[in-house]
Every structure is written in C-alpha cells, then in structure tokens.
Write a protein that holds these residues in place. Structure first.
Motif, short mmCIF file in Angstrom:
data_model
loop_
_atom_site.label_atom_id
_atom_site.label_comp_id
_atom_site.label_asym_id
_atom_site.label_seq_id
_atom_site.Cartn_x
_atom_site.Cartn_y
_atom_site.Cartn_z
N ILE A 187 16.91 69.01 -49.40
CA ILE A 187 16.86 69.28 -50.83
C ILE A 187 16.45 70.71 -51.16
N ARG A 243 19.00 74.01 -47.03
CA ARG A 243 19.85 73.43 -45.98
C ARG A 243 20.10 74.39 -44.82
N SER A 268 21.45 63.90 -50.45
CA SER A 268 21.52 65.17 -49.71
C SER A 268 21.34 64.93 -48.21
N GLU A 274 24.56 63.52 -46.88
CA GLU A 274 25.59 64.55 -46.79
C GLU A 274 25.41 65.42 -45.55
#
Length: 666
Positions: A92, A95, A235, A238
């Motif tokens: 979050i 990355r 997130s 993903e």
C-alpha cells in the motif's frame, strides 16, 4: 557570398558558445552533485534515536512497569513482525521499495499529473524511506525547507542503511493513534498480541491506520477502517503476496479489537519500581533521558508471587484504620536478589520508602551480629553469664542500667543460646562490654550495615538506627554460610537493539567463618523453641504454632519500633512496623504485627517449594551434641529437657550435667 560567410561564422560561434556554455553548465551541475554527495558523506549516517518506552520485567518475564513520553513504542526487529504486516506495508505504501534509491520517480510524475488534472492534491508519492525520514527528524509542515531537508535525510538513510533496516525503522516509528507508535505497540493496543502473531486481516487493518489515525482507527470509524483494509488486501493480491482464497478469508475474518495498552505503572510494587529507577541512574550509570525514552528492557529481581503475598499479608495483618507504617523486604540469601519490597502502606499517600530510606533503631535484632562477634572471640552457645539487674559504671561519673522485658531476670547464670532465645538484655550488654564497644561496630560493617553505629554500651540493644534492607543483608549472610551479598534489584539491562549494556556480576567472597555462621543460625532457631523457656518465654512463642518448618529468626522492639527478621537458606525477610514520627507503640496487638506479617509471608512464599532449598545443613567443621539448655552442659538421660546444639569442633562442652542426679527426669 561574403554575407553568407559571415552568417556561417556567426552560426558556428553561436554553436561553440552554446556548446561551451552547456559544458560549463554540465560541469557545474556535476560539481554541485559531487559536492552534494561529499556533503552527505561528511554528514554520515543520520542518528536513529527516537523516544521508545522502557519496560521493567519481574524475574518471571512479566512487565511490572513502563516509562515513556506519552508515546508507547516497543522496538521489534523485522523477524519479530508478521510477514503479512511487512507485505501489507509495501503493497500500500511503496511497491518498488526494494528497487529504488529513496525516491520513486515514476510515482512522483504520476502524482503530479493526477494532482494537476484534479486541481488539488489527490495522490502522494512519498516512499517508505521518505516517510521514515519524516517520522524521525521532521515536522509535518509544507514548506520547501522541510521538503529539501526530507530529501537530504532520505538520501542519508538510503546511503547508510540497508533496505531491511529502513523498513524495520519505518514500522517501528509510524503513528497508529491512541498513543501507540510502532507496530508492536499498535498490535498490543488493538489486538492484545505481539506483532509477530498478527493475522493477514489484522495486519492489513493496522497498516491502514497511519494514513490518518484519527480517521482510519477501527475504534473511531470501523467502516472506514474496513474499507482501507480491503484496499490493502486488494493491493497485496495484485502483487501476488497473498492468494485469492487468503484475501477472501481475511476479508471475512471477524476482528476482536481490545483497545487497551498492556503496560501501566507498577501498581503492585511501586516502591520497588522506584528503587530500580534509582539504581539505573546510580549503579548502571544511565541518564534520565535514556531511562525514560531509550527503549530499554530492564530485567529486575522482583518475584511477583512473593510481592503479591507480601502485600496480601500486610493488608490482612494491619487494620486499615491504623496509622502504623511498614517497611518490608525479602531476599534470596545466595544471590542477594531482592524478591519483594514494601516501602509503606500506600504509595500514593507517601512515596517515602521505609525499607530502603528509613533509619530506625533495630532493638534486639542487632543481637545476632553481637553474638556472632562473640563466637569469633571464643564464646560458644553454652557460654554462661549472669543475668540479674545490673548497673554499669562508665567513664567518668555516668552509669548505665539496662532492663529486661517485664524486668524478668534469671538471677543466675544463663547460656548464650538461652539469652538470645529470650532476648536477655543484661547478657547482651555484658558481652558487648567484654568484647569492647568497637567490636560490634566493626562487625556490623562486616555484615554490610553502612548506617552509622555509635560505640556505646546501649549499641548491644540496637540504639543505632539501621535500614530494613541493611538488616536483611546481614541476616542473609548468616543464611548463606557467611558469603558477602548486597541487595540487588537489577539483573540485566538490554537496549532496544537487544545489546546487553549491564549485567550484574555474581562474586563469591567468604566474609564470615562458615562454621560460626551456621552455629549462629542454629542459635536463632531457638526463639521458636519452648525447650529454651526458663525465667522468661522465648520471644517467638506467639507465632511458633504457625510454623511448618525450621526458621532462624530474631525479633526486636523499642518504644516506637517493632521488628522481625529471619530466614531459611533459601529465603530471608525482614519486617519493620511503627509510626513515621516515632510515636510510642502502646497497643499490645500492634507490638506483634511485624512477627505475624513475617511468619505469614514466609509460610506462604515457601509453600510448594522443594524442601532441600530451605533446609539447614551443617558444614564439616561443626558438631552436634545434646545440651541441657539451663546450664549448657552435656545432657544425660536424667535431664528433663535437652536440645541439640551445634559447636565448632573442639569447642563443644565436655562436662556432663549433674544437676538432676537427685531429682531425675520429670
């Protein structure tokens, strides 16, 4: 033609000028960048000192106290944090954390574009390193000066610390609201567990809070906190940090929020806690700031079970309506570790520590030290001295007349063993004067008593004040066979990185003769033995029926002080009761409070422990013989009473008792 030539020349001059200017600019920029990095290098790594809570532990690992600046923060290493928390933070917040050098250029331009499009700030681009720099060193104002400083700190962090160190620092410094700073404090506050035990759902919930603790705290707005948690789980999914099944399970997991900080002031041992803090300043050598905010782990000697017992027996022994005060301490005689301590009835009313600060007259509890000195000078438990009203003529015209309790005298000779058991004052003063008044002063110093002793005849009756912990120290030396000890409150201190910065050193130094220390201990068991009754009753008779084992002890009293001290080889304790202002103790019931509190503490503390820890074992240099307690001679079958007494080999009586040849045993 000439015009074209001029134009051509002018063109090349312009190109050369631009080229030269560009080279100068590039060189200047290079020099500037080089100078900047030299400057950064000179500055070196930024200090990572931040306020952290200092925790105090009992000897079983439980927390008994905490000091902080209002920010509860407990530093933990990355391997002490749940991996799901680490993944959630990266997913979050940053990355590309492990791939950039402090700044995410792509995110910066993306944020600028998004903010321009919406004509307001809708997206940030701060990396974890930038946020860490801001948490450590900077305010949250929006000035260019702050932004430049943040950039410099970010570069310094990236240039001097590893990515894991930066991530660890970030997770330990972010604000989770409600006074919880860092992931460990947050985990304890919100879920009542360690950070390493957080689930995926819990970790995602917590990592969502720092964006706005006043908005995303589940205690303030659970709905918004849940939305933020779902965003973080998405997130993570993903980035393939979790599977779809795990994400669904985390989404559906029912979270139980505790909303309670686990550590508070040491309500059960505030006086002990105060002594520890003082020792950290004086013995360990820390300063106030490090002590308050250094994130230390202080491992003390407190035995929480014994402390609870001590407070329990104090409350049940002394009436709530009484103004009588208490000083109490217990110690492991082998190590000197103070295991329980009470400095008064109510810390909030009076933080004055009557166990470590008050100097009170010990009365007859000083006599074991006197008689130990007598043993060193050739006395034995059978040594006879006449007990009768006596006035001693001192230097000049002064006189001194000691009195026994209730004016009870043998009006004949008594043994040292019986004199100690019934607390004969005349015997004590005669012994003291025979040895020389300085002998007891020097002996008290040998036993670890540092309070000033005045070399006068009445010193034998405890007229020079001592502290509870000093008398406890002295009795512990008798209990452990004569080895030097001193009251120890701190075992070890560890800094926030886990480095041991202080650890107590155990040193064995033989100060007393072990044979004589044991003999003295055995004489002190006599205060509970009715076989030593005679012209007076043994002083421990009122509590002897509460004893389940053999104890060595001595009581003492003055008009305004009541004492009881004693021990087994595994535990020693001393109790003082009295009035702060030295008022006279008039009620008979108040005069036995110290004894009752002592025996109740000893019995409950020792209960369930191995018998061998608390059993007296004679050293090789002593011998046990049956003695007639009335005359100190070897007991025969005709003696109505005999007691096993211990002597240094070669000093035991050789003469048999003949007092009962005509009467025989009763």
């Amino acid at each position: 033609m000439e015009t074209e030539t001029r134009a051509h020349r002018k063109k090349w001059r312009t190109i050369r000028l631009l080229t030269f200017t560009s080279i100068l600019a590039i060189g200047a920029l290079g020099a500037l960048i080089f100078s900047f990095f030299i400057y950064i290098k000179i500055l070196g790594p930024p200090p990572l000192s931040i306020p952290q809570s200092t925790l105090y532990y009992a000897n079983d690992g439980s927390v008994i106290g905490e000091s902080n600046s209002g920010e509860k923060r407990y530093w933990v290493t990355l391997d002490e944090i749940s991996p799901s928390v680490i993944d959630a933070a990266i997913a979050i917040e940053d990355r590309t954390f492990y791939n950039h050098y402090g700044f995410d250029v792509k995110r910066i331009f993306g944020a600028i574009a998004a903010n321009i499009t919406s004509m307001k700030k809708v997206q940030g681009a701060s990396t974890i390193t930038q946020q860490y720099a801001r948490n450590l060193f900077l305010t949250m104002d929006k000035t260019w000066k702050r932004k430049i400083s943040e950039a410099i700190y970010t570069i310094r962090l990236e240039g001097n610390y590893s990515k894991d160190e930066i991530l660890e620092g970030y997770l330990n410094t972010i604000n989770f609201g409600h006074g919880a700073y860092g992931i460990e404090a947050a985990s304890q506050f919100y879920f009542g567990k360690n950070a390493k035990d957080l689930t995926v759902a819990e970790g995602a919930m917590l990592i969502g809070i720092p964006k706005g603790p006043g908005i995303y705290s589940p205690l303030i707005n659970y709905e918004l906190a849940k939305k933020r948690q779902l965003l973080i789980l998405k997130s993570m999914l993903e980035m393939n940090m979790i599977t779809k099944e795990t994400a669904i399970e985390a989404t559906e997991e029912k979270l139980v929020i505790t909303g309670k900080h686990p550590h508070h002031r040491a309500d059960s041992a505030p006086y002990f806690y105060d002594v520890v803090k003082k020792e950290l300043l004086t013995t360990v050598g820390l300063d106030e700031r490090v002590l308050a905010h250094g994130g230390l782990k202080v491992f003390t000697t407190l035995d929480q079970r014994q402390q609870d017992i001590a407070e329990e027996v104090m409350n049940e022994t002394i009436s709530k309506d009484s103004d009588i005060q208490v000083g109490f301490a217990a110690m492991d005689p082998k190590t000197g570790f103070v295991t329980a301590l009470i400095g008064g009835r109510d810390y909030d009313e009076s933080p004055f520590n009557r166990a470590t600060q008050a100097i009170r007259q010990p009365g007859s509890t000083i006599k074991p030290l006197l008689y130990y000195a007598a043993l060193e000078h050739g006395f034995t438990p059978s040594t006879l001295i006449r007990s009768e009203p006596t006035t001693f003529k001192l230097d000049g015209a002064s006189v001194y007349t000691p009195h026994n309790f209730n004016n009870q005298y043998a009006n004949g000779e008594v043994t040292m063993a019986q004199a100690l058991a019934v607390s004969d004052n005349v015997y004590a003063v005669k012994t003291h004067l025979f040895l020389g008044e300085r002998v007891l002063v020097d002996t008290a110093n040998k036993f670890g008593i540092e309070s000033k002793m005045t070399a006068v005849p009445s010193l034998a009756l405890g007229t020079s004040g001592v502290k509870v912990v000093e008398l406890l120290n002295a009795y512990s030396m008798l209990a452990n066979g004569g080895k030097k000890v001193e009251p120890i409150f701190i075992q070890k201190v560890v800094d926030y990185r886990g480095k041991v910065i202080y650890e107590v050193e155990q040193q064995e130094e033989q100060v007393l003769k072990p044979e004589l220390a044991f003999i003295m201990s055995q004489m002190m068991t006599g205060m509970f033995d009715p076989k030593l009754n005679g012209y007076a009753t043994v002083t421990g008779a009122s509590i002897a029926n509460q004893m389940s084992r053999v104890y060595a002890g001595k009581s003492g009293s003055t008009k305004s002080d009541s004492w009881m001290g004693g021990f087994t080889p595994g535990l020693a304790a001393v109790v003082w009761t009295g009035y702060d202002q030295g008022n006279e103790i008039t009620l008979t019931a108040d005069k036995v409070l110290a004894k009752n509190m002592w025996i109740r503490f000893m019995e409950r503390s020792i209960e369930g422990q191995p018998e061998k820890i608390h059993t007296f074992r004679p050293p090789a240099g002593v011998t046990a013989v049956p003695i007639d307690p009335s005359n100190g001679k070897l007991a025969t079958n005709l003696c109505p009473v005999f007691r096993i007494m211990y002597f240094e080999k070669g000093t035991e009586p050789e003469e048999a008792c003949t007092d009962h040849l005509l009467t025989g045993p009763n």
